[in-house]
Design a protein around this motif. Structure first.
Motif, PDB file in Angstrom:
ATOM      1  N   ILE A 128      27.037  38.527  33.063  1.00 34.81           N
ATOM      2  CA  ILE A 128      26.278  39.511  33.698  1.00 34.81           C
ATOM      3  C   ILE A 128      26.872  40.001  34.879  1.00 34.81           C
ATOM      4  N   TRP A 129      27.742  39.109  35.390  1.00 37.83           N
ATOM      5  CA  TRP A 129      28.390  39.571  36.823  1.00 37.83           C
ATOM      6  C   TRP A 129      29.487  40.790  36.241  1.00 37.83           C
ATOM      7  N   GLN A 130      30.336  40.517  35.070  1.00 38.04           N
ATOM      8  CA  GLN A 130      31.126  41.313  34.236  1.00 38.04           C
ATOM      9  C   GLN A 130      30.524  42.692  33.924  1.00 38.04           C
ATOM     10  N   TYR A 131      29.268  42.624  33.449  1.00 36.49           N
ATOM     11  CA  TYR A 131      28.504  43.772  33.134  1.00 36.49           C
ATOM     12  C   TYR A 131      28.208  44.638  33.822  1.00 36.49           C
ATOM     13  N   ASN A 132      27.958  43.993  35.463  1.00 34.11           N
ATOM     14  CA  ASN A 132      27.580  44.889  36.553  1.00 34.11           C
ATOM     15  C   ASN A 132      28.861  45.309  37.222  1.00 34.11           C
ATOM     16  N   ASP A 133      30.219  45.146  36.577  1.00 35.96           N
ATOM     17  CA  ASP A 133      31.475  45.318  37.203  1.00 35.96           C
ATOM     18  C   ASP A 133      31.418  44.558  38.561  1.00 35.96           C
ATOM     19  N   GLY A 134      31.100  43.363  38.735  1.00 36.57           N
ATOM     20  CA  GLY A 134      31.387  42.824  40.114  1.00 36.57           C
ATOM     21  C   GLY A 134      32.885  42.432  40.225  1.00 36.57           C
ATOM     22  N   PRO A 135      33.291  42.403  41.679  1.00 35.79           N
ATOM     23  CA  PRO A 135      34.652  42.045  41.674  1.00 35.79           C
ATOM     24  C   PRO A 135      35.133  40.669  41.041  1.00 35.79           C
ATOM     25  N   VAL A 136      36.336  40.616  40.690  1.00 33.25           N
ATOM     26  CA  VAL A 136      36.932  39.691  40.008  1.00 33.25           C
ATOM     27  C   VAL A 136      38.338  39.369  40.478  1.00 33.25           C
ATOM     28  N   PRO A 137      38.911  38.201  40.257  1.00 31.94           N
ATOM     29  CA  PRO A 137      40.411  37.993  40.612  1.00 31.94           C
ATOM     30  C   PRO A 137      41.213  39.002  39.837  1.00 31.94           C
ATOM     31  N   SER A 138      42.328  39.324  40.353  1.00 31.77           N
ATOM     32  CA  SER A 138      43.190  40.237  39.627  1.00 31.77           C
ATOM     33  C   SER A 138      44.224  39.501  38.459  1.00 31.77           C
ATOM     34  N   ILE A 139      43.992  40.414  37.424  1.00 35.21           N
ATOM     35  CA  ILE A 139      44.674  40.045  36.255  1.00 35.21           C
ATOM     36  C   ILE A 139      46.053  39.286  36.374  1.00 35.21           C
TER      37      ILE A 139
END
Length: 209
Positions: A128-139
């Protein structure tokens, strides 16, 4: 007079709606059915983490068993799917459903597996976080967390299905089954432990009268 007193005692001991045979049993051995309240807080806890509601209610062994089994099934399914089979893609524009519906429902229509996976609780929230484009660690620093439960590129999905066998399909089935089973765990937490009949002292006919 004594017959009326016996009937009064049986009606008092037997639970409401009991069958005639059950009322007879209650009258003979003097049993009552303990009252029990539903625990919606325990149900919420078991949704968040399978078995946590049972642990909250004091049923620790049962709660730990649910937690280990359902998380084991869910994460084993993710492992078999190369950690790329739990996600909610935003495909409503590219692949619209046959009937007009809100964007979220359209995406769930295109990815019905996530409806089952959602019920595993917190373990499905990164999707759900990814679906809403929440901040995540850099690749560059955390590639696994960056892509965790993010929809993989279509080329990657096609490659996984082309190179694999039925394991890919079996993998997401495991995750869906884990979520569906947790619905039963949530119900068990809300309903609480199964309580039997408790013995109560027999009242004398004089007290009943």
């Amino acid at each position: 007079m004594q017959l009326l007193a016996k009937r009064h005692l049986a009606a008092e001991l037997a639970p409401r709606g009991a069958s005639p045979s059950a009322k007879l049993l209650f009258r003979k051995v003097g049993m009552t059915s303990p009252k029990h309240a539903y625990s919606f807080r325990a149900g919420v806890l078991s949704y968040l983490v399978p078995g946590l509601g049972q642990i909250y209610e004091g049923r620790v062994a049962k709660g730990v068993l649910f937690m280990v089994c359902l998380y084991g099934l869910f994460f084993y399914g993710m492992y078999l799917g190369d950690w790329k089979n739990v996600h909610l893609p935003n495909t409503a524009t590219d692949n619209p459903p046959p009937v007009n519906m809100p964007n979220l429902l359209a995406n769930l229509y295109n990815r019905p597996q996530f409806i089952g996976q959602f019920w595993i609780g917190i373990a499905a929230w990164p999707a759900i976080w990814q679906y809403n484009d929440g901040p995540v660690p850099s690749i560059e620093t955390q590639p696994f967390l960056h892509d965790f439960e993010r929809k993989p590129p279509e080329a990657v999905l096609n490659q996984l299905q082309a190179d694999g066998d039925k394991t890919w399909d079996l993998a997401w089935v495991y995750t869906v089954i884990a979520g569906a089973l947790n619905v039963l765990v949530i119900y068990d937490a809300v309903a609480g432990p199964a309580l039997g009949l408790e013995m109560t002292p027999r009242r004398s006919l004089k007290e009943a009268a």
